[in-house]
Scaffold this motif. Structure first.
Motif, mmCIF file in Angstrom:
data_model
loop_
_atom_site.group_PDB
_atom_site.id
_atom_site.type_symbol
_atom_site.label_atom_id
_atom_site.label_comp_id
_atom_site.label_asym_id
_atom_site.label_seq_id
_atom_site.Cartn_x
_atom_site.Cartn_y
_atom_site.Cartn_z
ATOM 1 N N GLU A 27 -20.380 -50.313 108.332
ATOM 2 C CA GLU A 27 -18.967 -49.784 108.163
ATOM 3 C C GLU A 27 -18.060 -51.034 108.566
ATOM 4 O O GLU A 27 -16.701 -50.874 108.024
ATOM 5 C CB GLU A 27 -18.765 -48.693 109.224
ATOM 6 N N LEU A 28 -18.036 -51.832 109.647
ATOM 7 C CA LEU A 28 -16.932 -52.886 109.835
ATOM 8 C C LEU A 28 -16.939 -53.794 108.605
ATOM 9 O O LEU A 28 -15.676 -54.201 108.320
ATOM 10 C CB LEU A 28 -17.479 -53.624 110.986
ATOM 11 N N ALA A 32 -13.173 -54.379 106.761
ATOM 12 C CA ALA A 32 -12.652 -55.744 106.636
ATOM 13 C C ALA A 32 -12.193 -55.901 105.266
ATOM 14 O O ALA A 32 -11.409 -56.531 104.745
ATOM 15 C CB ALA A 32 -13.985 -57.104 106.960
ATOM 16 N N VAL A 33 -13.253 -55.380 104.136
ATOM 17 C CA VAL A 33 -12.668 -55.212 102.864
ATOM 18 C C VAL A 33 -11.536 -54.456 102.588
ATOM 19 O O VAL A 33 -10.285 -54.929 101.803
ATOM 20 C CB VAL A 33 -13.827 -54.586 101.830
ATOM 21 N N GLY A 34 -11.211 -53.486 103.401
ATOM 22 C CA GLY A 34 -9.928 -52.690 103.461
ATOM 23 C C GLY A 34 -8.726 -53.721 103.856
ATOM 24 O O GLY A 34 -7.648 -53.541 103.452
ATOM 25 N N ALA A 58 -6.381 -47.701 104.266
ATOM 26 C CA ALA A 58 -6.830 -46.724 104.581
ATOM 27 C C ALA A 58 -7.703 -46.049 103.427
ATOM 28 O O ALA A 58 -8.817 -45.707 103.485
ATOM 29 C CB ALA A 58 -5.810 -45.648 104.965
ATOM 30 N N VAL A 59 -6.810 -46.011 102.028
ATOM 31 C CA VAL A 59 -7.708 -45.712 100.946
ATOM 32 C C VAL A 59 -8.780 -46.556 100.670
ATOM 33 O O VAL A 59 -9.931 -46.105 100.480
ATOM 34 C CB VAL A 59 -6.434 -45.730 99.903
ATOM 35 N N ILE A 65 -16.588 -46.652 102.388
ATOM 36 C CA ILE A 65 -17.435 -45.518 103.462
ATOM 37 C C ILE A 65 -17.873 -44.538 102.582
ATOM 38 O O ILE A 65 -19.063 -44.190 102.822
ATOM 39 C CB ILE A 65 -16.496 -45.532 104.476
ATOM 40 N N ALA A 66 -17.056 -43.776 101.861
ATOM 41 C CA ALA A 66 -17.381 -42.634 101.354
ATOM 42 C C ALA A 66 -18.475 -42.816 100.177
ATOM 43 O O ALA A 66 -19.199 -41.987 99.838
ATOM 44 C CB ALA A 66 -16.134 -41.863 100.684
ATOM 45 N N VAL A 67 -18.412 -44.069 99.395
ATOM 46 C CA VAL A 67 -19.138 -44.295 98.355
ATOM 47 C C VAL A 67 -20.511 -45.316 98.740
ATOM 48 O O VAL A 67 -21.474 -44.663 98.153
ATOM 49 C CB VAL A 67 -18.514 -44.942 97.181
ATOM 50 N N VAL A 68 -20.224 -46.174 99.368
ATOM 51 C CA VAL A 68 -21.242 -47.064 99.728
ATOM 52 C C VAL A 68 -22.332 -46.527 100.777
ATOM 53 O O VAL A 68 -23.424 -46.926 100.693
ATOM 54 C CB VAL A 68 -20.579 -48.592 100.251
#
Length: 144
Positions: A27-28, A32-34, A58-59, A65-68
């Motif tokens: 998740e980190l 980081a990508v965000g 945020a998006v 996180i929701a997809v991967v």
């Protein structure tokens, strides 16, 4: 000397990347990508768009996180189990050494001599036939 907002986002992304390496929490990495996406937004729209930068962070983070995460969970659950012991022998082929019927016989399985009996009680296997091991019960291979 003032540091541009996109640099702060990249520093945050690097910090999250270090956290990813230390903790192994994927998740980190997604956060980081965000942060990198927010840095790109800061560079593209200028430093005065903090609301846009935070929204992009945020998006993108939430979407990753929701997809991967569910995809990773499915892959983790589908890992093939390593068969060991008698479970590794199920499905293997063997050669009949002594006639095998419902009461017993002998086969050569994985280089060893095993007692065996026929899965189908009416079926008889003669010396030299190749058979499939469908189960192991104690020290007896069940063949067909």
């Amino acid at each position: 000397m003032e540091i541009d907002p996109w640099v702060w986002w990249l520093i945050g992304a690097a910090g999250l990347g270090v956290g990813l390496v230390i903790t192994a929490m994927p998740e980190l990495g997604m956060l980081a990508v965000g942060a990198v996406a927010a840095a790109a937004a800061a560079g593209a729209f200028g430093g005065d768009t903090l609301v846009i930068q935070v929204a992009v962070f945020a998006v993108v983070s939430t979407a990753l996180i929701a997809v991967v995460r569910p995809i990773a969970a499915r892959h983790r659950a589908q890992r093939p189990q390593l068969a060991t012991g008698v479970d590794a022998l199920k499905g293997k082929q063997a050669v009949v050494l002594e006639r095998v019927d419902r009461s017993g016989g002998r086969i050569k399985l994985a280089g060893e001599v095993w007692s065996a009996r026929s899965l189908d009680t009416d079926r008889v296997y003669e010396v030299g036939e190749e058979v499939d091991v469908v189960d192991i019960e104690g020290a007896t291979a069940i063949i067909m």
